[in-house]
Motif scaffolding. Structure first.
Motif, PDB file in Angstrom:
ATOM      1  N   ALA A  24     -11.844  20.223  -3.326  1.00  0.00           N
ATOM      2  CA  ALA A  24     -11.532  19.670  -2.002  1.00  0.00           C
ATOM      3  C   ALA A  24     -10.866  18.293  -2.133  1.00  0.00           C
ATOM      4  O   ALA A  24     -11.152  17.529  -3.061  1.00  0.00           O
ATOM      5  N   SER A  25     -10.004  18.000  -1.174  1.00  0.00           N
ATOM      6  CA  SER A  25      -9.212  16.771  -1.266  1.00  0.00           C
ATOM      7  C   SER A  25      -8.834  16.294   0.129  1.00  0.00           C
ATOM      8  O   SER A  25      -8.498  17.114   0.996  1.00  0.00           O
ATOM      9  N   VAL A  26      -8.896  14.989   0.366  1.00  0.00           N
ATOM     10  CA  VAL A  26      -8.504  14.428   1.663  1.00  0.00           C
ATOM     11  C   VAL A  26      -7.487  13.307   1.446  1.00  0.00           C
ATOM     12  O   VAL A  26      -7.546  12.595   0.440  1.00  0.00           O
ATOM     13  N   VAL A  27      -6.571  13.195   2.403  1.00  0.00           N
ATOM     14  CA  VAL A  27      -5.475  12.215   2.265  1.00  0.00           C
ATOM     15  C   VAL A  27      -5.294  11.465   3.585  1.00  0.00           C
ATOM     16  O   VAL A  27      -5.187  12.087   4.643  1.00  0.00           O
ATOM     17  N   SER A  28      -5.235  10.141   3.505  1.00  0.00           N
ATOM     18  CA  SER A  28      -4.912   9.353   4.697  1.00  0.00           C
ATOM     19  C   SER A  28      -3.496   8.819   4.575  1.00  0.00           C
ATOM     20  O   SER A  28      -3.036   8.491   3.481  1.00  0.00           O
ATOM     21  N   ILE A  29      -2.809   8.764   5.714  1.00  0.00           N
ATOM     22  CA  ILE A  29      -1.464   8.187   5.712  1.00  0.00           C
ATOM     23  C   ILE A  29      -1.607   6.694   6.004  1.00  0.00           C
ATOM     24  O   ILE A  29      -1.923   6.276   7.123  1.00  0.00           O
ATOM     25  N   SER A  30      -1.400   5.905   4.963  1.00  0.00           N
ATOM     26  CA  SER A  30      -1.453   4.445   5.107  1.00  0.00           C
ATOM     27  C   SER A  30      -0.039   3.954   5.397  1.00  0.00           C
ATOM     28  O   SER A  30       0.679   4.579   6.182  1.00  0.00           O
ATOM     29  N   SER A  31       0.412   2.903   4.743  1.00  0.00           N
ATOM     30  CA  SER A  31       1.759   2.376   5.021  1.00  0.00           C
ATOM     31  C   SER A  31       2.088   1.295   3.995  1.00  0.00           C
ATOM     32  O   SER A  31       1.174   0.663   3.439  1.00  0.00           O
ATOM     33  N   ILE A  32       3.384   1.038   3.831  1.00  0.00           N
ATOM     34  CA  ILE A  32       3.762  -0.118   2.997  1.00  0.00           C
ATOM     35  C   ILE A  32       3.257  -1.417   3.635  1.00  0.00           C
ATOM     36  O   ILE A  32       3.131  -2.422   2.967  1.00  0.00           O
ATOM     37  N   ASN A  33       2.928  -1.368   4.955  1.00  0.00           N
ATOM     38  CA  ASN A  33       2.383  -2.567   5.600  1.00  0.00           C
ATOM     39  C   ASN A  33       0.930  -2.853   5.210  1.00  0.00           C
ATOM     40  O   ASN A  33       0.370  -3.875   5.606  1.00  0.00           O
ATOM     41  N   ASN A  60      -7.418  10.144  -1.362  1.00  0.00           N
ATOM     42  CA  ASN A  60      -6.269   9.304  -1.711  1.00  0.00           C
ATOM     43  C   ASN A  60      -5.505   8.921  -0.450  1.00  0.00           C
ATOM     44  O   ASN A  60      -5.704   9.513   0.613  1.00  0.00           O
ATOM     45  N   ALA A  61      -4.608   7.944  -0.609  1.00  0.00           N
ATOM     46  CA  ALA A  61      -3.718   7.558   0.485  1.00  0.00           C
ATOM     47  C   ALA A  61      -2.278   7.764   0.054  1.00  0.00           C
ATOM     48  O   ALA A  61      -1.939   7.570  -1.114  1.00  0.00           O
ATOM     49  N   VAL A  62      -1.451   8.157   1.021  1.00  0.00           N
ATOM     50  CA  VAL A  62       0.001   8.118   0.823  1.00  0.00           C
ATOM     51  C   VAL A  62       0.516   6.985   1.715  1.00  0.00           C
ATOM     52  O   VAL A  62       0.187   6.932   2.900  1.00  0.00           O
ATOM     53  N   SER A  63       1.289   6.089   1.121  1.00  0.00           N
ATOM     54  CA  SER A  63       1.849   4.970   1.893  1.00  0.00           C
ATOM     55  C   SER A  63       3.352   5.139   2.038  1.00  0.00           C
ATOM     56  O   SER A  63       4.114   4.843   1.111  1.00  0.00           O
ATOM     57  N   PRO A  64       3.784   5.624   3.211  1.00  0.00           N
ATOM     58  CA  PRO A  64       5.218   5.771   3.415  1.00  0.00           C
ATOM     59  C   PRO A  64       5.885   4.417   3.672  1.00  0.00           C
ATOM     60  O   PRO A  64       5.264   3.490   4.202  1.00  0.00           O
ATOM     61  N   GLY A  65       7.172   4.371   3.309  1.00  0.00           N
ATOM     62  CA  GLY A  65       8.021   3.262   3.763  1.00  0.00           C
ATOM     63  C   GLY A  65       8.563   3.633   5.133  1.00  0.00           C
ATOM     64  O   GLY A  65       7.863   4.253   5.933  1.00  0.00           O
ATOM     65  N   GLN A  66       9.821   3.269   5.425  1.00  0.00           N
ATOM     66  CA  GLN A  66      10.382   3.618   6.738  1.00  0.00           C
ATOM     67  C   GLN A  66      10.895   5.059   6.712  1.00  0.00           C
ATOM     68  O   GLN A  66      11.823   5.381   5.978  1.00  0.00           O
TER      69      GLN A  66
END
Ligand code: NAD
Length: 257
Positions: free
Chosen positions: A139-148, A185-191
């Motif tokens: 099992a795995s969970v991901v939050s969408i963070s940000s470059i901010n 884990n987190a994925v941090s998108p840019g723009q």
């Protein structure tokens, strides 16, 4: 319900799944056969998206209106989603608002709204889904963070706090959840060109060029380019990755331009 479910095919809940990055995650996961529960605010919109993904991919989907700022709705949403798709082995928290509000305009209400949607919901989503995650191998969970979470921007102190807070929560929960072999884990998108960024561009057309000037790859990202990174972290291909941040920004944090 107590049987072990194999993670590559286990269903995934996606918050904020009716638009932008969340929608691209739903599509990318369904493309590889993972059933998706798509949560968002507008019931008509989520239902229509869920049924069109089901028609296009043949994969089971379920659309549900859930306001993630309301913790009682999260509990109910999980029960209803389980009735439709079974035991969940994945979760993506993409629901979020930009919360543009510099310090001098900041009010308690705006601060709370941004934090309640973007951040407070995250640990409670995981807590409510924990018994499913424990039952699912890989099992795995991901939050969408940000470059901010990293880059300072005077326009959005509450947003930056919410996204940086996610990284802290994830490290704490990675320590807790590893004993159940649940990864976080987190994925941090840019723009990324989604309705959220389009709004800023519509407001000030010079902003796109300003963004692109800084980005080493010279362009905004596409939602699918974030979604494939999320799909990777949810898969067994990422079996030794937990407590980390995967930056998907075309070279933004790394830029000196
Ligand atoms: P978007 O506005 O296209 O999508 C966000 C979705 O979240 C919308 O469908 C919205 O209805 C939903 N939502 C908002 N409040 C909600 C609530 N209380 N409950 C349930 N759903 C709710 O934006 P996006 O760009 O796709 O953003 C997705 C995530 O990615 C957000 O967390 C955002 O902060 C993050 N992000 C976006 C960018 C970017 O450049 N687009 C960059 C970094 C991080």
């Amino acid at each position: 319900m107590n049987s072990i479910v194999s993670s590559p095919n286990s269903p995934v809940i996606i918050t904020g799944g009716a638009s932008g990055i969340g929608l691209a995650c739903a599509q990318a996961l369904a493309d590889v056969g993972r059933p998706v529960a798509i949560w968002d605010l507008d019931s008509e919109k989520v239902n229509s998206i869920a049924s069109s993904i089901k028609t296009n991919t043949g994969v089971n989907t379920f659309g549900l209106a859930v306001d993630v700022a309301d913790l009682a709705q999260i509990e109910k949403g999980i029960a209803l989603s389980q009735e439709h798709l079974g035991t969940f082995g994945g979760l993506v928290h993409a629901a979020g608002i930009a919360g543009v509000c510099p310090l001098e305009q900041l009010t308690e209400a705006t601060w709370n709204t941004v934090l309640d949607i973007n951040l407070r919901s995250w640990p409670f989503l995981i807590k409510a889904l924990l018994s499913d995650l424990k039952k699912t191998t890989g099992a795995s969970v991901v939050s969408i963070s940000s470059i901010n979470a990293t880059l300072g921007n005077a326009l959005n102190p509450s947003y930056s706090a919410s996204k940086a807070g996610m990284l802290g929560i994830n490290r704490a929960l990675a320590d807790d959840l590893a004993r159940y072999n649940i990864r976080i884990n987190a994925v941090s998108p840019g723009q990324i060109l989604t309705p959220m960024i389009q709004q800023a561009i519509d407001h000030d057309s010079s902003i796109q060029q300003a963004f692109e000037q800084r980005i080493l790859m010279g362009r905004l990202g596409k939602p699918r380019e974030v979604a494939t990174a999320v799909r990777f972290l949810l898969s067994d291909e990422a079996s030794y990755i937990t407590g980390t941040e995967l930056v998907v920004d075309g070279g933004n944090i790394s830029s000196q331009r």
